[in-house]
Design a protein around this motif. Structure first.
Motif, short mmCIF file in Angstrom:
data_model
loop_
_atom_site.label_atom_id
_atom_site.label_comp_id
_atom_site.label_asym_id
_atom_site.label_seq_id
_atom_site.Cartn_x
_atom_site.Cartn_y
_atom_site.Cartn_z
N ALA A 15 0.82 -1.20 0.00
CA ALA A 15 0.00 0.00 0.00
C ALA A 15 0.86 1.26 0.00
O ALA A 15 0.32 2.36 -0.03
N ASP A 50 -21.86 -6.88 1.35
CA ASP A 50 -20.78 -6.14 0.69
C ASP A 50 -20.86 -4.66 1.01
O ASP A 50 -19.86 -4.02 1.26
N SER A 51 -22.06 -4.11 0.93
CA SER A 51 -22.24 -2.68 1.22
C SER A 51 -23.71 -2.43 1.52
O SER A 51 -24.56 -3.25 1.19
N LEU A 53 -25.56 -0.61 0.06
CA LEU A 53 -26.29 -0.33 -1.18
C LEU A 53 -26.54 -1.60 -1.99
O LEU A 53 -27.01 -1.54 -3.11
N GLU A 54 -26.18 -2.76 -1.42
CA GLU A 54 -26.13 -3.95 -2.25
C GLU A 54 -27.50 -4.44 -2.71
O GLU A 54 -27.57 -5.28 -3.60
N CYS A 57 -30.81 -1.22 -7.16
CA CYS A 57 -30.74 -1.64 -8.56
C CYS A 57 -29.47 -1.09 -9.20
O CYS A 57 -29.17 0.09 -9.03
N LEU A 58 -28.74 -1.93 -9.93
CA LEU A 58 -27.57 -1.46 -10.65
C LEU A 58 -28.02 -0.76 -11.92
O LEU A 58 -28.63 -1.36 -12.79
N TYR A 59 -27.76 0.54 -12.00
CA TYR A 59 -28.23 1.31 -13.15
C TYR A 59 -27.45 0.94 -14.41
O TYR A 59 -26.22 0.85 -14.39
N LEU A 60 -28.16 0.73 -15.53
CA LEU A 60 -27.52 0.40 -16.81
C LEU A 60 -27.60 1.60 -17.74
O LEU A 60 -28.67 2.12 -18.03
N ARG A 61 -26.43 2.01 -18.21
CA ARG A 61 -26.33 3.19 -19.07
C ARG A 61 -26.42 2.77 -20.54
O ARG A 61 -25.91 1.72 -20.93
#
Lengths: 108, 456
Positions: A15, A50-51, A53-54, A57-61
């Protein structure tokens, strides 16, 4: 359980942090002990998170070109450029091994 | 002397064919002014976040389906950390824990003993396909002891296809990659042109004695063509065998293929075993894919990817096209293989067949021997052929109608090759190549020859 010198050296390489002195290492030690309190929770049969926010919805662009073309602005951040290229040293310069550099860890 | 069993596995990185990058809206294009196709996110400026490109996901699903994989309806993104000047964030976003597709297979054909007439089909298992970011490009300037960095490629979408170590030599590795290349090009998910870095292959090679555990493997990088892939793998197999037979050991190292010397050399010091400190990508929730059964009722269509919808729209894969050609035209499997192996050749062949009365079984000879022969001799692609399918069909019609002989046809083809715009018929007339069909005229000529003989 103290963090070993090998692990500290490994972390410094990975690191590129510098534990600097005994106080720095102690702070790390305390942080690990603080996080270890999590082990007191019984997580049998619980899926790891994991978080927070898991479950969003994963936004798709859409596949459109909407950015880029800002070479000048990006290069302004660089101390040195050559014909619109960023300049870096030739390859990675690895941290010298434990015995070969000046670090407080040597005396541990 | 105990026999050696070579083991070869491959990791193939295919650049996704899309307008914009995997997690940002900057353009994907080969050869543009340095750092002109770079967004703030690609340069890893603080405060930027990844936004997933739908097209990249579709490309990965298509590829997974074409390779008989199980598509994971829930896949995850992770960070892989390492320091390098062309990786501005200090980590690559990839799919290490749960990739988008797993457990597939790829079938490919090989000629036994270099004879086209004997082909065998082999299969290699596909371990997984994962979506990940490409890095930027480093140009090493050794004279000034510096590296110049161009981030145009940083963030371009990649599909990493991991093939299990089911191959045993350079020829198999090359054939598998070639078939994968054809599949990707047919799907359109990647243009897979190795020369432009759209398809990169790393090979893992080891040897062992039958019945014993696998040997230590080396990783081969910097392989720029399918031909060099075969050479690199075969060289490395030999090198390892010789080393072991001389009592040496194989190091678990990364080696590069030196195409000039035709050998593999250890890659510059890679700082021992890398610790990538994988962690979940906190800015991206799981990627959820649906099928006809699980399709949610109330969601915006643009936000939903339906695996079944994509499956229904997959084009015919090369293996299917090959079989159809054999069935439809009565040509041999090895002919069909060569047709599909050359970009545009199958189409050319079908166009000629459409425009001529000559049987496909006869046409194929002209395509594979004469036309392809000329193209190879002059290093031309089918698209660059000075002889169009129309012209060739025209010529073959003359031959079929017995207006010219086979020898004459070859002469006409040679003339057509010059691309001077003449039609086959014009060349036949110019060079007086017409076959005489008239019985009376033939009798007169023969009689004249006999008379001349008697007079001498």
């Amino acid at each position: 359980q103290k963090v070993s010198v090998e692990v500290l050296d490994h972390l410094e390489h990975l690191a590129l942090v510098d534990f600097r002195d005994a106080e720095g290492v102690e702070r790390l030690q305390k942080a690990i002990e603080f996080a270890d309190q999590l082990h007191e929770v019984n997580t049998d049969g619980v899926e790891p998170m994991d978080s927070v926010l898991e479950d969003r919805c994963l936004y798709l662009r859409e596949d459109d070109v909407t950015e880029g073309n800002c070479t000048k602005e990006l290069l302004e951040n660089a101390r040195e450029t050559v014909e619109e290229y960023f300049v870096a040293p030739p390859g990675n310069i690895p941290l010298p091994k434990l015995g070969e550099r000046e670090t407080f860890l040597q005396d541990s | 002397l105990a026999p050696w069993v070579p083991v070869v596995g491959l990791e193939v990185h295919a650049q996704i064919s899309s307008n914009s990058k995997l997690f940002s809206g900057s353009q994907v294009q080969f050869a543009a002014p340095p750092n002109s196709l770079v967004s703030f996110f690609d340069a890893s400026l603080p405060g930027t976040l990844p936004v997933l490109n739908r097209r990249c996901v579709e490309a990965a699903v298509m590829t997974g389906l074409a390779l008989n994989c199980s598509i994971n309806k829930k896949s995850l993104f992770d960070r892989k950390h390492y320091f390098y000047a062309d990786l501005p964030a200090g980590y690559q976003i990839t799919q290490q824990r749960v990739p988008i597709a797993v457990n597939g297979s790829l079938s490919y054909s090989l000629c036994i003993d270099n004879k086209m007439s004997q082909m065998v089909t082999k299969t290699v298992r596909i371990k997984q396909i994962q979506l990940e970011q490409d890095s930027g490009k480093s140009l090493h300037d050794d004279t000034r002891s510096q590296t110049l960095v161009d981030l145009n490629r940083a963030g371009v979408g990649l599909m990493e296809v991991v093939m299990e170590p089911d191959m045993c030599c350079g020829e198999e590795a090359a054939a598998a990659v070639r078939e994968l290349q054809l599949i990707l090009q047919t799907l359109g998910s990647s243009q897979a042109v190795m020369a432009e870095g759209q398809l990169r292959v790393d090979a893992n090679v080891s040897v062992h004695h039958p019945g014993e555990p696998y040997g230590v493997r080396t990783e081969l990088k910097n392989i720029n063509s399918i031909r060099f892939l075969a050479k690199a793998v075969d060289y490395e197999i030999q090198r390892q065998i010789e080393e072991l037979e001389n009592g040496g050991t194989i190091l678990n190292e990364t080696r590069a293929f030196d195409s000039k010397l035709g050998c593999t050399v250890p890659l510059r010091d890679k700082e021992g075993k890398q610790d990538y400190r994988f962690m979940p990508e906190p800015n991206l929730p799981p990627l959820i894919l649906y099928d006809a059964k699980s399709l949610p009722a109330n969601m915006n269509h643009q936000q939903v990817i339906n695996i079944d919808w994509i499956h229904e729209r997959l084009p015919d894969l090369p293996s299917v096209k090959r079989e159809k050609l054999v069935e439809q035209y009565g040509i041999l499997p090895e002919h069909s293989f060569t047709l599909m192996n050359e970009d545009g050749l199958a189409e050319f062949f079908e166009n000629v067949v459409k425009q001529t009365q000559m049987k496909p079984k006869k046409v194929i000879g002209w395509i594979l021997k004469d036309l392809l022969g000329y193209l190879k001799e002059h290093s031309l692609t089918v698209k660059e052929s000075p002889v169009s399918s129309y012209l060739l069909a025209d010529l073959l019609n003359l031959l079929e109608k017995k207006e010219i002989s086979s020898t004459a046809a070859k002469q006409v083809l040679a003339e057509l090759w010059k691309g001077e715009g003449k039609t086959p018929l014009e060349i036949v007339k110019e060079q007086k190549l017409q076959l005489l069909q008239d019985q009376k005229e033939l009798e007169q000529i023969c009689q004249a020859v006999i008379d001349r003989q008697e007079n001498e």
